[in-house]
Design a protein around this motif. Structure first.
Motif, mmCIF file in Angstrom:
data_model
loop_
_atom_site.group_PDB
_atom_site.id
_atom_site.type_symbol
_atom_site.label_atom_id
_atom_site.label_comp_id
_atom_site.label_asym_id
_atom_site.label_seq_id
_atom_site.Cartn_x
_atom_site.Cartn_y
_atom_site.Cartn_z
ATOM 1 N N MET A 254 -7.324 3.984 -4.918
ATOM 2 C CA MET A 254 -7.825 4.078 -3.545
ATOM 3 C C MET A 254 -8.090 2.539 -2.947
ATOM 4 N N ARG A 255 -7.577 2.372 -1.981
ATOM 5 C CA ARG A 255 -7.528 0.933 -1.110
ATOM 6 C C ARG A 255 -8.859 1.085 -0.010
ATOM 7 N N LEU B 61 -5.228 0.232 7.787
ATOM 8 C CA LEU B 61 -6.279 -0.650 7.104
ATOM 9 C C LEU B 61 -7.796 -0.369 7.148
ATOM 10 N N THR B 62 -7.915 0.368 8.198
ATOM 11 C CA THR B 62 -9.590 0.462 8.533
ATOM 12 C C THR B 62 -9.613 2.115 8.477
ATOM 13 N N GLY B 63 -8.657 2.628 8.870
ATOM 14 C CA GLY B 63 -8.806 4.281 8.984
ATOM 15 C C GLY B 63 -8.986 4.765 10.557
ATOM 16 N N ARG C 8 0.791 -1.316 -0.180
ATOM 17 C CA ARG C 8 -0.082 -0.059 0.171
ATOM 18 C C ARG C 8 0.948 1.366 0.199
ATOM 19 N N LEU C 9 0.125 2.353 -0.366
ATOM 20 C CA LEU C 9 1.002 3.721 -0.232
ATOM 21 C C LEU C 9 -0.098 4.644 0.633
ATOM 22 N N VAL C 10 0.698 5.101 1.806
ATOM 23 C CA VAL C 10 0.010 5.866 2.716
ATOM 24 C C VAL C 10 -0.046 7.214 2.358
ATOM 25 N N VAL D 207 -5.483 11.394 5.881
ATOM 26 C CA VAL D 207 -4.874 10.097 5.386
ATOM 27 C C VAL D 207 -5.593 9.413 4.493
ATOM 28 N N GLN D 208 -4.987 8.943 3.220
ATOM 29 C CA GLN D 208 -5.621 8.262 2.191
ATOM 30 C C GLN D 208 -4.722 7.181 2.031
#
Length: 521
Positions: free
Chosen positions: A325-326, A364-366, A305-307, A315-316
């Motif tokens: 977008m994940r 993973l969930t935000g 992933r890319l944060v 935060v995306q």
């Protein structure tokens, strides 16, 4: 020897209070400094030939000495260059005509200067230590220069040496020494071939850099340059620079870089709404994507992933390959822009830092996990975390930040945002206050520090045997972390084993051993 019982000549000038002198190679001319003037005397007659002020030499005014300091005047060993010191400047003169050939600038009061034996280098002590190559290079001009195209001296080395009042060069000019009146002595290898800290080869950067970052395997260094602004990549081993390619003439603008964990791509963050991914082998653009918010920080995760942090405190999370977008954008987790991100792979979390807030977020969930009182970095295996307080002091915690291994130690305040854990989670490195600090993260023990002259990034080679220190000025040094390299370097400096008394003082709990093989006892 009988002639040494009485002076060959005596010069007693009226109304002069010079405290520094230099004698010409033929013994016929005396140069003095220390009382507002450079004075030139005829040794045979004792008469003053001429005098010059600082401005007449192209310098700031020459100062008057005080009880603890005097401005120096030194003649090169070949007798062809006279160095005259003001407070923070040096004029290099023709000793016959007194014509100024070059002017060098120091960063503080100059306490000592010394030529190399071949007269091609000059060392300066000014609170730090600097070495200038007097052969120099021809300047590059955009427009014609009134100062000619003759080669000019270039600074080839700079380091902080706290308390160093004196500087000297080895006979071959390849080692510079800085000494203090308290007895401390530091030495630097200018060739990068000796000791356990080595300077790596490579050409200078073509543009000033805004940011610098070491790849995960320590083999490459990326620079975000500020002309069009572009991403350039240096190979640590060869020094070769791969410049970014811009077929459309537009470069990424901003100040944040990150590497993909496999080292196959480097990401430039714009500070606006654009990120660019480039191939570090060719400089070619691989991907470009625009976002709704301004992108201010980004980090790749080990799980693909890319944060991304934004200027609105969001935060995306995207897929590292497609940049799609994940995770839906997380509502603002901090007030104001995200300034930096630090991954916690064990918890699938990221520490988000802003101007006044720091929080840990599950990427993973935000979900927001907890607030962080200080700048925090996480070991790859989740065993420890490094905590940097507002003064730069570094401490270490375990059990998800609930237990201290070692609290922050203000005596080694070398921590800041550009930090790195080793791959096996044993070492932690960071840079602050003109020093790179190294710690054993498992014990919290401070191992040592390396002086640097400006902003640097740090990273470890894949086998964790070497710490790579990359300066924003383009310099690259490697610190060999193998204990046998430290022992070998210490033996080379000392030239012998410790005496029995020295051993009992330093290692009182261990029996004395013969460590320096091939050295005298």
């Amino acid at each position: 020897m009988a002639h040494l019982q009485s002076p060959a000549a005596v010069v007693r000038p009226d109304n002069a209070h010079m405290t520094a002198v230099a004698l010409s190679s033929d013994g016929r001319t005396l140069y003095t400094n220390g009382d507002y003037y450079l004075r030139v005397f005829d040794v045979g007659t004792g008469k003053l030939r001429t005098r010059r002020t600082g401005p007449q030499l192209g310098l700031e005014p020459l100062p008057y000495h005080d009880q603890a300091w005097t401005p120096q005047v030194v003649l090169s060993p070949d007798g062809k260059t006279l160095a005259v010191c003001a407070e923070t400047e040096i004029a290099l003169l023709d000793p016959v005509t007194l014509k100024t050939r070059a002017r060098l600038e120091a960063t503080a009061r100059i306490t000592s200067i010394a030529f190399s034996a071949d007269s091609k280098r000059l060392a300066i002590a000014d609170g730090g230590v600097a070495v200038w190559d007097l052969v120099g290079k021809r300047p590059i001009h955009v427009f014609p220069s009134p100062d000619s195209d003759a080669p000019r001296p270039t600074q080839v080395f700079r380091a902080q040496a706290w308390g160093g009042q004196m500087a000297a060069l080895s006979p071959d000019g390849n080692t510079v020494y800085a000494a203090s009146q308290e007895g401390g002595l530091l030495a630097w290898d200018l060739t990068g071939t000796r000791g356990f800290v080595a300077a790596r080869p490579g050409p200078a950067l073509t543009n000033d850099a805004l940011a610098v970052r070491v790849s995960a395997d320590g083999r490459k260094v990326a620079y975000l340059a500020n002309i069009l602004v572009r991403v350039d990549v240096r190979d640590v081993g060869t020094g070769r620079i791969v410049e970014g390619q811009y077929p459309d003439g537009v470069g990424v603008q901003g100040g944040y870089l990150t590497w993909r964990p496999d080292g196959r791509a480097v990401l430039g963050v714009s500070g606006y709404s654009t990120i660019e991914v480039r191939d570090p082998r060719t400089g070619a653009l691989v991907q470009r994507r625009d976002f709704n918010d301004g992108v201010t920080a980004a980090e790749y995760t080990p799980d693909g992933r890319l944060v991304i942090g934004t200027d609105r405190g969001h935060v995306q999370v995207t897929d590292a390959s497609s940049l799609l977008m994940r995770v839906d954008p997380v509502a603002s987790v901090i007030d104001g822009p995200v300034q930096s991100l630090a991954l916690d792979p064990a918890e699938h979390a990221v520490a988000v830092e802003g101007t006044t807030q720091r929080v840990l977020v599950d990427y993973l969930t935000g979900r927001r996990l907890r607030s962080l009182p200080h700048l925090t970095f996480f070991a790859p295996d989740g065993s420890t975390s490094a905590v940097v307080d507002d003064t730069g002091a570094v401490g270490f915690q375990t059990d998800q930040g609930t237990r201290w291994i070692a609290p922050p130690d203000p005596s080694h305040a070398y921590g800041d945002r550009l930090s790195a854990y080793s791959h096996d989670s044993t070492w932690f490195a960071s840079s602050h206050n003109h020093q790179v600090g190294l710690w054993n993260a498992r014990t919290g023990t401070f191992v040592g520090s390396l002086p640097v002259s400006g902003q640097v990034a740090v990273g470890f080679t894949s086998d964790d045997s070497t710490l790579v220190v990359a300066g924003i000025d383009g310099s690259v040094e490697t610190w060999n972390l193998r204990p046998e390299a430290w022992i070998r370097a210490a033996c080379e400096i000392a030239g012998r084993d410790l005496t029995a008394q020295e051993w009992s003082t330093v290692l009182p709990q261990r029996s004395q051993e013969h460590v320096c093989r091939g050295a005298g006892s």
